[in-house]
Design an enzyme around this catalytic site. Structure first.
Site, PDB file in Angstrom:
ATOM      1  N   ASP A 190      -1.911   6.459   6.419  1.00  9.87           N
ATOM      2  CA  ASP A 190      -2.949   5.583   5.896  1.00  9.87           C
ATOM      3  C   ASP A 190      -3.227   4.538   6.972  1.00  9.87           C
ATOM      4  OD1 ASP A 190      -4.525   3.679   4.703  1.00  9.87           O
ATOM      5  OD2 ASP A 190      -3.177   3.280   3.021  1.00  9.87           O
TER       6      ASP A 190
ATOM      7  N   LYS B 149     -12.502  -2.515   7.436  1.00 12.87           N
ATOM      8  CA  LYS B 149     -11.679  -3.367   8.293  1.00 12.87           C
ATOM      9  C   LYS B 149     -12.115  -3.235   9.764  1.00 12.87           C
ATOM     10  CE  LYS B 149      -8.030  -2.669   4.910  1.00 12.87           C
ATOM     11  NZ  LYS B 149      -8.063  -3.962   4.219  1.00 12.87           N
TER      12      LYS B 149
ATOM     13  N   TRP C 108       0.829  -1.211   0.000  1.00 14.33           N
ATOM     14  CA  TRP C 108       0.000   0.000   0.000  1.00 14.33           C
ATOM     15  C   TRP C 108       0.854   1.248   0.000  1.00 14.33           C
ATOM     16  CZ3 TRP C 108      -4.448  -0.751  -1.861  1.00 14.33           C
ATOM     17  CH2 TRP C 108      -5.085  -1.979  -1.677  1.00 14.33           C
TER      18      TRP C 108
END
Length: 361
Positions: free
Chosen positions: A173, A197, A102
């Protein structure tokens, strides 16, 4: 059929009590005669839902008054572009830390908007099996911000510290770690997180941004990527992800009833310790990540004999343990044990792992 223990990296499990409340309110939310999914986002019923969800999130995270909380769409991946569009503020350089899949995507997107993306630290040489130590982070000095990914969902690597920036805004993030434990929001200029999540269902993205960092987007920034537009319109410039926002609000209530993020952190530490101890006490399973940098949320592991992977997954599914296959770029297994995964689910996985080793090892 009994509900399974879903170890997916996202969309992930939601608390059963939240799903039950949503079920109870599906046809008639509090006497409105409507499902929340049918409500106008401008109506007083939905406006109350949105305001209460934001207030609860602010309380859980102790968000300072000089930060805006935005409920957006587009997933965390849209923020890879929105961050430089909004935070360069006349500059052209940004610092990024590269710790996995990511981070790499964020860096790639930033290069469309920054003339200089300085990779301040990278652990690619170790195949992303650790986080950099603080001394390895080399800031450029003229960056508009420093971006990092505190928890890499795919590799299972997590920072045990918050990087120091010398006053440069820190961007994180937190898609796979927000709400898993307390954090000091004031250490950050901006935090963003996809909801699927620890927060709620897919379709919602949370952005928490310091007020002084918004209002100077780069020329050509689309309206829907301008943080100030969303802040000035209470995240309702357009129709938001209303039902996902509502469900997130129920999750916030669930966390508060549980005792807040301090209590959630204790539970998450216990779950992670149980699973890592099972892996480390066995020669049949292995985790590739440096122990000091192991994720609480995403636990990758391999079997000593990869030829047994399919049998492991088939047996796990029969035991109501699902979505354990590792990401295609890493292989092996991955157990994502976010907030809604009960301790009983991790215990069931550990029991299955030990029995599989006994019969197959």
């Amino acid at each position: 059929m009994a509900r399974v223990y879903n170890f997916s990296a996202g969309p992930a499990m939601l608390p059963e009590s939240v799903l039950q409340q949503a079920c109870d309110e599906m046809l008639d939310w509090r006497g409105s005669g409507m499902c929340v999914a049918e409500m106008s986002h401008r109506g007083k019923e939905y406006m109350s839902i949105a305001a209460e969800a934001e207030a609860d999130l602010r309380e859980l995270l102790n968000v300072p008054n000089n930060y805006k909380v935005l409920f957006l769409q587009g997933g965390a991946s849209s923020q890879f572009a929105a961050v430089p569009m909004n935070l360069l503020r006349g500059g052209s350089s940004a610092d990024y830390i590269n710790t996995g899949s990511w981070s790499k995507k964020a860096i790639s997107e930033a290069r469309h908007y920054c003339s200089n993306v300085n990779v301040a630290a990278t652990t690619e040489e170790s195949k992303f099996t650790r986080a950099p130590v603080p001394a390895e982070i080399q800031l450029s000095g003229d960056a508009a911000y420093l971006h990092y990914t505190p928890n890499e969902t795919i590799e299972g690597v997590e920072f045990a510290y918050i990087p120091e920036t010398g006053g440069c805004p820190l961007v994180a993030d937190m898609s796979s770690t927000l709400l898993s434990r307390p954090i000091d929001i004031s250490r950050f200029g901006l935090i963003y997180a996809g909801a699927q999540k620890n927060i709620g269902p897919a379709g919602l993205t949370i952005v928490i941004v310091r007020e002084d960092l918004i209002g100077m987007p780069i020329a050509g920034t689309p309206t829907m990527f301008d943080y100030k537009i969303h802040a000035d319109n209470d995240s309702m410039y357009n129709t938001p992800a209303t039902y996902a926002w509502y469900l997130a609000g129920l999750v916030f209530k669930w966390l508060k009833d549980l005792g807040g993020l301090d209590a959630m952190a204790i539970i998450n530490q216990r779950k992670a310790a149980l699973l890592y101890n099972a892996i480390d006490s066995s020669s049949f399973y292995a985790n590739p990540v440096q122990p000091t940098d192991r994720s609480w949320m995403n636990v990758p592991f391999t079997l000593a004999n990869p030829a047994l992977d399919d049998a492991f997954l088939k047996g796990a599914k029969a035991a109501n343990l699902t979505t354990l296959k590792g990401h295609r770029s890493v292989g092996g297994m991955r157990a994502s044990i976010y907030n809604a995964m009960p301790e009983a689910g991790v215990a069931a996985l550990v029991e299955f792992m030990r029995e599989f080793e006994r019969t197959q090892g």
